[in-house]
Motif scaffolding. Structure first.
Motif, PDB file in Angstrom:
ATOM      1  N   GLY A   1      97.760  26.614  49.639  1.00 15.61           N
ATOM      2  CA  GLY A   1      96.624  25.392  48.915  1.00 15.61           C
ATOM      3  C   GLY A   1      95.875  25.601  48.437  1.00 15.61           C
ATOM      4  O   GLY A   1      95.992  24.708  46.614  1.00 15.61           O
ATOM      5  N   ARG A   2      95.577  26.716  47.922  1.00 16.94           N
ATOM      6  CA  ARG A   2      94.499  27.387  47.055  1.00 16.94           C
ATOM      7  C   ARG A   2      95.332  27.735  45.572  1.00 16.94           C
ATOM      8  O   ARG A   2      95.039  27.330  45.054  1.00 16.94           O
ATOM      9  CB  ARG A   2      93.769  28.875  47.005  1.00 16.94           C
ATOM     10  N   VAL A   3      95.977  28.151  45.729  1.00 18.55           N
ATOM     11  CA  VAL A   3      97.562  28.619  43.690  1.00 18.55           C
ATOM     12  C   VAL A   3      97.660  26.411  43.991  1.00 18.55           C
ATOM     13  O   VAL A   3      97.783  26.194  42.679  1.00 18.55           O
ATOM     14  CB  VAL A   3      98.127  29.131  44.274  1.00 18.55           C
ATOM     15  N   GLY A   4      98.111  25.976  44.876  1.00 21.90           N
ATOM     16  CA  GLY A   4      97.882  24.910  44.052  1.00 21.90           C
ATOM     17  C   GLY A   4      97.318  24.336  43.519  1.00 21.90           C
ATOM     18  O   GLY A   4      97.255  22.950  43.185  1.00 21.90           O
ATOM     19  N   ARG A   5      95.637  24.054  43.843  1.00 24.22           N
ATOM     20  CA  ARG A   5      94.358  23.975  43.430  1.00 24.22           C
ATOM     21  C   ARG A   5      94.588  24.196  42.017  1.00 24.22           C
ATOM     22  O   ARG A   5      93.907  23.422  40.288  1.00 24.22           O
ATOM     23  CB  ARG A   5      93.472  23.964  43.715  1.00 24.22           C
ATOM     24  N   TYR A   6      95.102  24.733  41.000  1.00 22.32           N
ATOM     25  CA  TYR A   6      95.747  25.458  39.758  1.00 22.32           C
ATOM     26  C   TYR A   6      96.367  24.580  38.945  1.00 22.32           C
ATOM     27  O   TYR A   6      96.874  24.623  39.217  1.00 22.32           O
ATOM     28  CB  TYR A   6      95.985  27.091  39.922  1.00 22.32           C
ATOM     29  N   ASP A   7      95.870  24.357  37.514  1.00 23.86           N
ATOM     30  CA  ASP A   7      96.301  23.823  36.757  1.00 23.86           C
ATOM     31  C   ASP A   7      97.110  24.123  35.812  1.00 23.86           C
ATOM     32  O   ASP A   7      96.298  25.105  34.632  1.00 23.86           O
ATOM     33  CB  ASP A   7      95.360  22.439  35.604  1.00 23.86           C
ATOM     34  N   PRO A   8      98.672  24.274  36.063  1.00 20.39           N
ATOM     35  CA  PRO A   8      98.887  25.728  35.079  1.00 20.39           C
ATOM     36  C   PRO A   8      98.742  25.187  33.235  1.00 20.39           C
ATOM     37  O   PRO A   8      99.234  25.945  32.959  1.00 20.39           O
ATOM     38  CB  PRO A   8      99.810  25.977  35.473  1.00 20.39           C
ATOM     39  N   ALA A   9      98.962  24.128  33.176  1.00 25.45           N
ATOM     40  CA  ALA A   9      98.681  23.398  31.552  1.00 25.45           C
ATOM     41  C   ALA A   9      97.162  23.679  31.196  1.00 25.45           C
ATOM     42  O   ALA A   9      96.731  23.878  29.899  1.00 25.45           O
ATOM     43  CB  ALA A   9      98.909  21.508  31.909  1.00 25.45           C
ATOM     44  N   ALA A  10      96.575  24.213  31.304  1.00 23.04           N
ATOM     45  CA  ALA A  10      95.020  24.972  31.441  1.00 23.04           C
ATOM     46  C   ALA A  10      95.323  26.299  30.732  1.00 23.04           C
ATOM     47  O   ALA A  10      94.141  26.600  29.564  1.00 23.04           O
ATOM     48  CB  ALA A  10      94.201  25.339  32.306  1.00 23.04           C
ATOM     49  N   LEU A  11      96.140  27.091  30.920  1.00 19.64           N
ATOM     50  CA  LEU A  11      96.019  28.246  29.939  1.00 19.64           C
ATOM     51  C   LEU A  11      96.780  27.484  28.642  1.00 19.64           C
ATOM     52  O   LEU A  11      97.376  26.536  28.399  1.00 19.64           O
ATOM     53  CB  LEU A  11      97.858  29.042  30.277  1.00 19.64           C
ATOM     54  N   CYS A  12      96.152  28.617  27.881  1.00 15.59           N
ATOM     55  CA  CYS A  12      96.798  28.063  25.923  1.00 15.59           C
ATOM     56  C   CYS A  12      97.922  28.010  25.955  1.00 15.59           C
ATOM     57  O   CYS A  12      98.933  28.699  26.227  1.00 15.59           O
ATOM     58  CB  CYS A  12      95.528  29.128  25.831  1.00 15.59           C
ATOM     59  N   HIS A  13      97.949  27.615  25.068  1.00 18.46           N
ATOM     60  CA  HIS A  13      98.967  26.755  23.465  1.00 18.46           C
ATOM     61  C   HIS A  13     100.810  28.043  23.933  1.00 18.46           C
ATOM     62  O   HIS A  13     101.723  28.226  24.352  1.00 18.46           O
ATOM     63  CB  HIS A  13      99.534  26.008  22.484  1.00 18.46           C
ATOM     64  N   ASN A  14      99.983  29.532  23.462  1.00 18.76           N
ATOM     65  CA  ASN A  14     100.661  30.764  23.518  1.00 18.76           C
ATOM     66  C   ASN A  14     100.180  31.227  24.597  1.00 18.76           C
ATOM     67  O   ASN A  14      99.100  31.986  24.523  1.00 18.76           O
ATOM     68  CB  ASN A  14     100.644  31.410  21.865  1.00 18.76           C
ATOM     69  N   PRO A  15     101.570  30.860  25.077  1.00 16.24           N
ATOM     70  CA  PRO A  15     100.850  32.088  26.673  1.00 16.24           C
ATOM     71  C   PRO A  15     100.090  33.686  26.900  1.00 16.24           C
ATOM     72  O   PRO A  15      99.787  33.776  27.380  1.00 16.24           O
ATOM     73  CB  PRO A  15     102.308  31.570  28.051  1.00 16.24           C
TER      74      PRO A  15
END
Length: 543
Positions: free
Chosen positions: A185-199
């Motif tokens: 549930g907690r992992v599912g709340r994260y938005d991976p798109a929020a990581l910057c363009h260059n991982p």
């Protein structure tokens, strides 16, 4: 607490950052205390044969990777019990540490699954698992995760296939299902798109979580002093590593992968700078170049898990066109050149070897490991004391000395460069330091030329560590000639004859505001090259 097998529906997306990961999952959270306690209860009851088999395998790996006292009663173990409010009566340190390792491993597995699937635009189980599931469905999906099948649509070889942390799936029960459901549930709340363009710019995403989960005394007993980003960047700069094509780099004690991720960042930065120029490579080719060029080894299975996770996160947007991807981070003893992975070879020459080896005193090494490595200490001239010191195994010796010599011998190409974080006392103390200052691989092996030393003792980059920190750069193939460039770093101030550094720069910053006094170093006794060094400012003549 969530009902068995249920997952809370996320109300809003959450930024995926080091700080949020630590806040959501570290030792201060109720979830961590409940999760570690649940796993510890299963292990302490000795009721699941799969759990006991995994525990014994893990003990064998960890005992060779750390000091001998962490699996038995010790102040570090007592601090671990207090951290997670585990019962004092009948407390089992090994089971408690294994439960904590398993909890952390599960968080990392779910996080990697979530990030990679989102980056690949793959509509799969991570999205499904962020919604309520029946207990049977939840258990089924976790078995898919632990079996590695969830990574096949991404063309990624299961990065966790050799570690011992999947035992909880075989010991599945209601409390474990509750813990897993809450984690999902907690992992599912994260938005991976929020990581910057260059991982790779995100750096080591997991380091803060790891450090906050493990009490400092325990980490130091394990010989773990995780490298600050700025220090990793500084050492790569000192080596001259720019991420050029065809150049291969190894971290033989990679920990959570800080040096590896910075190396990947440099390769990607060079590639980005070449956009629009002739010779630019496609994402799949770039991914293949990174996989060929950046490698890590570690004997601690939890470190390998962390480094593989950080590595995959750093190249997640390149995976689609890269073909079959096997993360080049091996569970391997860099000193003995042994790997528990069948068919894995760790012997391959590299242009650069870099890292922060484990700082573990000789007396704190397991007895059997001391016996196994003793021939290497002697071979490299590091076991050269006489009298009572020799009879007791060589006072003040540290495992980092042996790893540096073994890595230079086994993994470094001729004319290749090695850069490591070591203790500054090796340059100016008698006894154990004499053998280290031979800078030769045995009596008739290759010479190692000291290129430069940076004395960081005043900066104290590892809070709480008694060791005085320095960085050393060597080149394989030539004798060391004196004097040697030797920079003394200090915090603040503006002494004359200094260079200044602040945060920023190519190497992810130079940490706190600091200045460097340029000095020269040479043996006190010119007729005895292994004697302690005398360090003097540039311009001051030696007597």
């Amino acid at each position: 607490m969530a009902t068995t097998g249920s997952v809370d529906r996320p109300s809003k997306r959450r930024s995926l950052s080091r700080q949020n990961l630590a806040r959501d999952f570290d030792a201060r959270s109720d979830l961590a205390r409940r999760g570690v306690g649940t796993l510890y209860d299963v292990l302490a009851r000795e009721s699941a044969s799969e759990a006991l088999d995994a525990l014994e395998r893990w003990k064998g790996l960890v005992s060779g990777a750390c000091g001998h006292d962490v699996l038995g009663p010790s102040p570090a173990a007592e601090q671990l019990a207090a951290y997670y409010q585990l019962p004092a009566a009948g407390f089992r340190p090994a089971e408690a540490l294994f439960a904590l390792h398993t909890y952390y491993a599960l968080v990392v597995r779910l996080l990697v699954w979530r990030i990679l699937s989102s980056s690949a635009k793959h509509s799969g189980p991570p999205d499904a698992l962020s919604r309520p599931q029946s207990p049977a469905r939840l258990e089924q999906e976790i078995r898919r995760l632990e079996g590695g099948s969830v990574f096949r649509p991404l063309n990624v070889v299961d990065p966790f296939q050799y570690d011992p942390f999947s035992w909880y799936a075989a010991a599945w029960n209601g409390p474990i299902a509750d813990t897993v459901g809450e984690l999902i549930g907690r992992v599912g709340r994260y938005d991976p798109a929020a990581l910057c363009h260059n991982p790779a710019q995100d750096g080591d995403l997991l380091k803060q979580l790891y450090e906050n989960l493990f009490p400092r005394r325990l980490r130091h007993a394990l010989g773990e002093y995780y490298t600050p980003d700025w220090l990793a960047g500084h050492l790569l700069d000192e080596l001259g590593y720019r991420g050029d094509p065809g150049i291969r780099l190894l971290d033989p004690a990679c920990g959570s992968g800080t040096f590896l991720v910075d190396a990947i960042r440099r390769i990607r930065a060079r590639h980005e700078a070449s956009r629009g120029q002739e010779g630019q490579v496609e994402p799949g080719e770039l991914c293949a170049e990174i996989l060929r060029g950046v490698t890590g080894f570690d004997l601690n299975p939890l470190a390998v898990l962390s480094a593989r996770a950080n590595y995959l996160i750093a190249i997640r947007d390149l995976l689609g066109g890269a073909g079959r991807v096997e993360t080049p981070v091996l569970l391997c003893d860099s000193i003995l050149s042994e790997s528990p992975q069948s068919g894995v070879s760790a012997s391959c020459p590299f242009d650069y070897v870099v890292g922060n080896p484990p700082w573990i005193a000789w007396d704190d090494l397991p007895t059997d490991y001391r016996e196994k490595t003793k021939p290497l200490w002697k071979r490299y001239g590091l076991f050269s004391l006489s009298g009572s010191d020799a009879r007791h195994g060589g006072a003040k010796k540290d495992l980092s000395m042996l790893m540096l010599y073994a890595a230079a011998d086994r993994y470094l190409k001729p004319r290749g460069r090695l850069g490591m974080v070591i203790t500054q006392t090796l340059f100016q103390t008698k006894g154990a330091g004499d053998g280290f200052r031979r800078f030769r691989l045995g009596n008739d092996g290759d010479w190692l030329r000291v290129v430069r030393v940076n004395d960081l003792a005043d900066l104290r980059p590892f809070p709480g560590a008694a060791n005085w920190t320095a960085t050393l750069v060597l080149e394989k193939g030539d004798r060391t000639t004196y004097p040697i460039p030797y920079a003394r770093w200090s915090t603040g101030g503006s002494p004359s004859g200094t260079d200044h550094d602040g945060e920023g720069g190519d190497g992810a910053g130079c940490g706190p505001s600091s200045c460097r006094r340029q000095c020269l170093a040479e043996p006190i006794d010119a007729d005895r090259p292994t004697s302690p060094w005398f360090v003097r400012p540039v311009g001051l003549k030696a007597d």
